[in-house]
Write a protein that holds these residues in place. Structure first.
Motif, PDB file in Angstrom:
ATOM      1  N   ALA A  69       0.923  -1.206   0.003  1.00  0.00           N
ATOM      2  CA  ALA A  69       0.115   0.232   0.080  1.00  0.00           C
ATOM      3  C   ALA A  69       0.738   1.162  -0.126  1.00  0.00           C
ATOM      4  O   ALA A  69       0.604   2.320  -0.688  1.00  0.00           O
ATOM      5  N   HIS A  70       1.820   1.215   0.817  1.00  0.00           N
ATOM      6  CA  HIS A  70       2.773   2.553   0.894  1.00  0.00           C
ATOM      7  C   HIS A  70       3.602   2.442  -0.399  1.00  0.00           C
ATOM      8  O   HIS A  70       3.715   3.886  -0.932  1.00  0.00           O
ATOM      9  N   ARG A  71       4.010   1.376  -0.998  1.00  0.00           N
ATOM     10  CA  ARG A  71       4.808   1.520  -2.385  1.00  0.00           C
ATOM     11  C   ARG A  71       3.879   2.117  -3.566  1.00  0.00           C
ATOM     12  O   ARG A  71       4.344   2.696  -4.235  1.00  0.00           O
ATOM     13  N   ARG A  72       2.422   1.883  -3.325  1.00  0.00           N
ATOM     14  CA  ARG A  72       1.631   2.174  -4.359  1.00  0.00           C
ATOM     15  C   ARG A  72       1.518   3.746  -4.449  1.00  0.00           C
ATOM     16  O   ARG A  72       1.370   4.405  -5.365  1.00  0.00           O
ATOM     17  N   ILE A  73       1.445   4.174  -3.221  1.00  0.00           N
ATOM     18  CA  ILE A  73       1.413   5.813  -3.170  1.00  0.00           C
ATOM     19  C   ILE A  73       2.809   6.238  -3.404  1.00  0.00           C
ATOM     20  O   ILE A  73       2.497   7.265  -4.464  1.00  0.00           O
ATOM     21  N   ILE A  74       3.593   6.082  -2.971  1.00  0.00           N
ATOM     22  CA  ILE A  74       4.977   6.627  -3.685  1.00  0.00           C
ATOM     23  C   ILE A  74       6.041   5.587  -3.321  1.00  0.00           C
ATOM     24  O   ILE A  74       6.400   5.163  -2.331  1.00  0.00           O
ATOM     25  N   ASP A  75       6.713   5.173  -4.451  1.00  0.00           N
ATOM     26  CA  ASP A  75       7.722   4.124  -4.314  1.00  0.00           C
ATOM     27  C   ASP A  75       8.988   4.517  -3.949  1.00  0.00           C
ATOM     28  O   ASP A  75       9.474   5.791  -4.437  1.00  0.00           O
ATOM     29  N   ARG A  76       9.687   3.911  -3.004  1.00  0.00           N
ATOM     30  CA  ARG A  76      11.332   4.312  -2.807  1.00  0.00           C
ATOM     31  C   ARG A  76      12.124   4.683  -3.996  1.00  0.00           C
ATOM     32  O   ARG A  76      12.851   5.770  -3.845  1.00  0.00           O
ATOM     33  N   ARG A 109      -8.330   2.854  -4.602  1.00  0.00           N
ATOM     34  CA  ARG A 109      -8.276   3.445  -3.257  1.00  0.00           C
ATOM     35  C   ARG A 109      -7.860   2.565  -2.203  1.00  0.00           C
ATOM     36  O   ARG A 109      -7.887   3.254  -1.085  1.00  0.00           O
ATOM     37  N   TRP A 110      -7.722   1.536  -2.332  1.00  0.00           N
ATOM     38  CA  TRP A 110      -7.561   0.503  -1.201  1.00  0.00           C
ATOM     39  C   TRP A 110      -6.092   0.990  -0.430  1.00  0.00           C
ATOM     40  O   TRP A 110      -6.131   0.548   0.679  1.00  0.00           O
ATOM     41  N   PRO A 111      -5.139   1.190  -1.182  1.00  0.00           N
ATOM     42  CA  PRO A 111      -3.913   1.466  -0.416  1.00  0.00           C
ATOM     43  C   PRO A 111      -3.990   2.589   0.577  1.00  0.00           C
ATOM     44  O   PRO A 111      -3.411   2.503   1.810  1.00  0.00           O
ATOM     45  N   VAL A 112      -4.858   3.685   0.422  1.00  0.00           N
ATOM     46  CA  VAL A 112      -4.917   4.984   1.224  1.00  0.00           C
ATOM     47  C   VAL A 112      -5.621   4.510   2.361  1.00  0.00           C
ATOM     48  O   VAL A 112      -5.338   4.724   3.573  1.00  0.00           O
ATOM     49  N   ILE A 113      -6.858   3.540   2.241  1.00  0.00           N
ATOM     50  CA  ILE A 113      -7.763   3.227   3.114  1.00  0.00           C
ATOM     51  C   ILE A 113      -7.088   2.373   4.004  1.00  0.00           C
ATOM     52  O   ILE A 113      -7.246   2.354   5.322  1.00  0.00           O
TER      53      ILE A 113
END
Length: 230
Positions: A69-76, A109-113
């Motif tokens: 989920a965190h990677r989907r928002i912004i990847d390292r 939207r599941w990663p954010v939720i």
């Protein structure tokens, strides 16, 4: 034989990806406690052995969902590329905000939720998310904020800037287009929204930097304080 091995690996990766996606969608709706592995397996068209093979157990699956989920928002890798670029710090920050806004405009939207569910009621699994994703990414962003504010990297005030910059972006991701004020806020174009968030963030960072420089000037004018030694 080699072709069969490659096919099995590809199938295994596809199965893992499908399980991870399905688990994320279900946990976003039902929460971790309400999403047993049997439910995930049934919807993903996989068996329990596949879940155990790829993730070890139920906790391992949930931890993998948090990390994904965190990677989907912004990847390292994206942050590393931005941080190591020759762009000025303010432009680096703008590019990071662009990634957040782009994540918020997607249909998945599941990663954010899932992340907000965990942040609102953190459990032991959040330590994996912190160590694997959050802290390494923050350490990459910190020098960017340090360049804008002129604060040294060990100054607590610089670390305090991180949530102040990130929180508006995360709130925007959570709100999406589902709350009344978002109809006004998100009526802006993507470029306008990025500009708004960037202006807000830079204004706060510059204010923190100005206060830091004023303290340095005052300290230079008054000289060192030896009162603690008396």
């Amino acid at each position: 034989m080699h072709k069969m091995t490659k096919a099995r690996r590809a199938d295994g990766k596809a199965t893992r990806k499908r399980i991870l996606q399905t688990a994320g969608e279900l946990i976003a709706v039902n929460g971790f406690a309400g999403t047993p592995n049997k439910m995930v397996a049934a919807k993903a068209g996989a068996d329990m052995a596949s879940i155990n093979y790829h993730f070890g157990n139920r906790n391992g699956l949930y931890q993998a969902v948090l990390v994904e989920a965190h990677r989907r928002i912004i990847d390292r890798a994206d942050i590393e590329r931005i941080a190591s670029s020759k762009l000025p710090a303010r432009d680096k920050l703008r590019t990071l905000i662009e990634f957040f806004v782009a994540s918020g405009s997607g249909s998945d939207r599941w990663p954010v939720i899932v992340l907000f569910r965990e942040l609102l009621a953190p459990g032991p699994h959040i330590e994996v998310l912190r160590d694997v994703e959050v802290v390494p990414k923050l350490l990459l962003v910190l020098p960017i904020l340090g360049e804008i504010t002129s604060l040294p990297p060990d100054d607590p005030a610089l670390w305090s800037c991180l949530p102040c910059v990130g929180a508006p972006c995360l709130a925007l991701l959570l709100v999406g287009r589902h709350l009344p004020f978002s109809e006004i806020m998100l009526d802006l174009s993507r470029e306008e929204l990025v500009e708004h968030l960037h202006t807000f963030a830079v204004g706060g960072l510059e204010a923190v930097g100005d206060r830091y420089r004023q303290k340095l000037i005052k300290r230079a004018e008054t000289g060192p304080d030896y009162s603690a030694l008396d």
